[in-house]
Design a protein around this motif. Structure first.
Motif, PDB file in Angstrom:
ATOM      1  N   HIS A   7      20.131  -3.555   5.231  1.00 25.04           N
ATOM      2  CA  HIS A   7      20.282  -2.136   4.933  1.00 25.04           C
ATOM      3  C   HIS A   7      20.845  -1.929   3.534  1.00 25.04           C
ATOM      4  N   LEU A   8      21.867  -2.694   3.182  1.00 28.38           N
ATOM      5  CA  LEU A   8      22.495  -2.529   1.869  1.00 28.38           C
ATOM      6  C   LEU A   8      21.563  -2.952   0.742  1.00 28.38           C
ATOM      7  N   LYS A   9      20.798  -4.029   0.971  1.00 27.97           N
ATOM      8  CA  LYS A   9      19.962  -4.571  -0.105  1.00 27.97           C
ATOM      9  C   LYS A   9      18.656  -3.815  -0.281  1.00 27.97           C
ATOM     10  N   TYR A  10      18.043  -3.393   0.819  1.00 23.31           N
ATOM     11  CA  TYR A  10      16.694  -2.853   0.729  1.00 23.31           C
ATOM     12  C   TYR A  10      16.571  -1.375   1.115  1.00 23.31           C
ATOM     13  N   PHE A  11      17.556  -0.824   1.771  1.00 26.26           N
ATOM     14  CA  PHE A  11      17.425   0.542   2.254  1.00 26.26           C
ATOM     15  C   PHE A  11      18.582   1.439   1.828  1.00 26.26           C
ATOM     16  N   SER A  12      19.274   1.039   0.783  1.00 21.65           N
ATOM     17  CA  SER A  12      20.355   1.863   0.230  1.00 21.65           C
ATOM     18  C   SER A  12      20.204   1.944  -1.281  1.00 21.65           C
ATOM     19  N   GLY A 200      13.104   0.176   0.646  1.00 18.13           N
ATOM     20  CA  GLY A 200      12.309  -0.780   1.400  1.00 18.13           C
ATOM     21  C   GLY A 200      12.159  -2.099   0.659  1.00 18.13           C
ATOM     22  N   PHE A 201      11.173  -2.884   1.074  1.00 18.54           N
ATOM     23  CA  PHE A 201      10.985  -4.221   0.514  1.00 18.54           C
ATOM     24  C   PHE A 201      10.161  -4.213  -0.773  1.00 18.54           C
ATOM     25  N   GLY A 202       9.342  -3.197  -0.965  1.00 19.43           N
ATOM     26  CA  GLY A 202       8.577  -3.090  -2.204  1.00 19.43           C
ATOM     27  C   GLY A 202       7.483  -4.116  -2.367  1.00 19.43           C
ATOM     28  N   PHE A 203       6.924  -4.602  -1.260  1.00 19.22           N
ATOM     29  CA  PHE A 203       5.898  -5.640  -1.355  1.00 19.22           C
ATOM     30  C   PHE A 203       4.668  -5.110  -2.093  1.00 19.22           C
ATOM     31  N   PRO A 225       0.871  -6.026   2.214  1.00 18.73           N
ATOM     32  CA  PRO A 225       1.297  -7.166   1.390  1.00 18.73           C
ATOM     33  C   PRO A 225       2.586  -7.790   1.909  1.00 18.73           C
ATOM     34  N   LEU A 226       2.835  -9.014   1.481  1.00 22.85           N
ATOM     35  CA  LEU A 226       3.951  -9.797   2.013  1.00 22.85           C
ATOM     36  C   LEU A 226       4.999 -10.162   0.973  1.00 22.85           C
ATOM     37  N   PHE A 227       4.707  -9.940  -0.307  1.00 22.74           N
ATOM     38  CA  PHE A 227       5.621 -10.365  -1.357  1.00 22.74           C
ATOM     39  C   PHE A 227       5.759  -9.287  -2.427  1.00 22.74           C
ATOM     40  N   SER A 243      11.813   4.563  -8.118  1.00 22.84           N
ATOM     41  CA  SER A 243      10.867   3.453  -8.213  1.00 22.84           C
ATOM     42  C   SER A 243      10.110   3.365  -6.897  1.00 22.84           C
ATOM     43  N   LYS A 244       8.804   3.173  -6.985  1.00 20.17           N
ATOM     44  CA  LYS A 244       8.019   3.143  -5.753  1.00 20.17           C
ATOM     45  C   LYS A 244       6.747   2.326  -5.936  1.00 20.17           C
TER      46      LYS A 244
END
Length: 266
Positions: A7-12, A200-203, A225-227, A243-244
């Motif tokens: 949550h902290l790394k990818y969703f905050s 999110g993860f931004g793959f 996508p996975l990466f 950023s998106k």
């Protein structure tokens, strides 16, 4: 603990709020994947998003002959060489081709003038690592994940960025995830817009790959996508407002876009 870390790394996101008085710029990057992105789809993407600067990788002649002229009115400043291109609403005062680590692949460095401020733009595509055979004994060969050429190019890029005195933006297909050692090395000299203000993860890759290479006679495609290997980075002179990852153009890379705010103080 894992959920909290995710949550902290990818969703905050920690997006910088614009106050209206600070200049901002919108950047778009796309690896067109050669002929997979049609000129029509490329023009449609750019006209929909209307970024200020566009950095493209793996372009082909039909892009320069069909798409770029249609964008000339909105993007009068265009520099391209073989597989890479920069299109800009702002004047491009200088441009040069780079060969990171002395390799034959071409990258770009340009200086644009934005609101009387010179800004350096790097358009980057580094060599992709892959599984390659490696002989460890005269009679024994094993597969290894070889990223030595990519690492050499990243090290060259880092050294160049360390010498930059002007505000800079670094954009492109870096063929590495944010968990790689090369990514963390690059982060010593630049910020990552998606990590700062993305959700999110931004793959971004690989989108649309056919799964027949994994599942015999399969007609399915990998449409998620996975990466995350496509990035928009920037120097300490900027902050990231947003950023998106954008929708597909037909390429196996998804486009990425960021809005940066010039902080002046750096």
């Amino acid at each position: 603990m894992l959920v909290s870390w995710l949550h902290l790394k990818y969703f905050s996101p920690h997006a910088l709020r614009a106050n209206g008085s600070q200049p901002n710029i919108r950047i778009l990057s796309l690896n067109s994947s050669w002929h997979k992105t049609s000129s029509q789809n490329l023009v449609k993407l750019i006209q929909q998003q209307q970024p200020d600067i566009i950095c493209l990788q793996e372009i082909v002649r039909r892009h320069t002959e069909k798409a770029f002229p249609r964008l000339q009115t909105s993007y009068p400043y265009q520099v391209y060489a073989q597989s890479v291109a920069i299109l800009s609403k702002y004047p491009i005062l200088f441009s040069e081709n780079l060969h990171l680590a002395g390799h034959q692949e071409i990258q770009q460095r340009a200086i644009t003038q934005i609101n009387q401020q010179d800004v350096v733009v790097y358009n980057i595509q580094v060599i992709s690592p892959w599984i390659r055979p490696h002989k460890i004994l005269p009679f024994l060969t094993i597969p290894i994940y070889d990223y030595t050429k990519r690492s050499a190019e990243i090290q060259d890029l880092v050294q160049r960025l360390q010498k930059e005195t002007k505000p800079f933006i670094v954009v492109g297909d870096f063929n590495m995830t944010d968990q790689s050692q090369d990514y963390h090395y690059l982060r010593t000299v630049m910020q990552d817009s998606f990590q700062t203000s993305g959700l999110g993860f931004g793959f971004t890759w690989p989108h649309g790959w056919e799964l027949s290479f994994l599942i015999k006679n399969s007609t399915s495609k990998l449409n998620y996508p996975l990466f995350r290997i496509d990035y928009i980075g920037y120097s300490k002179h900027w902050g990231s407002h947003s950023s998106k990852v954008l929708l597909t153009t037909g390429s196996d890379h998804l486009p990425v876009e960021a809005e940066l705010i010039y902080l002046k103080s750096g």
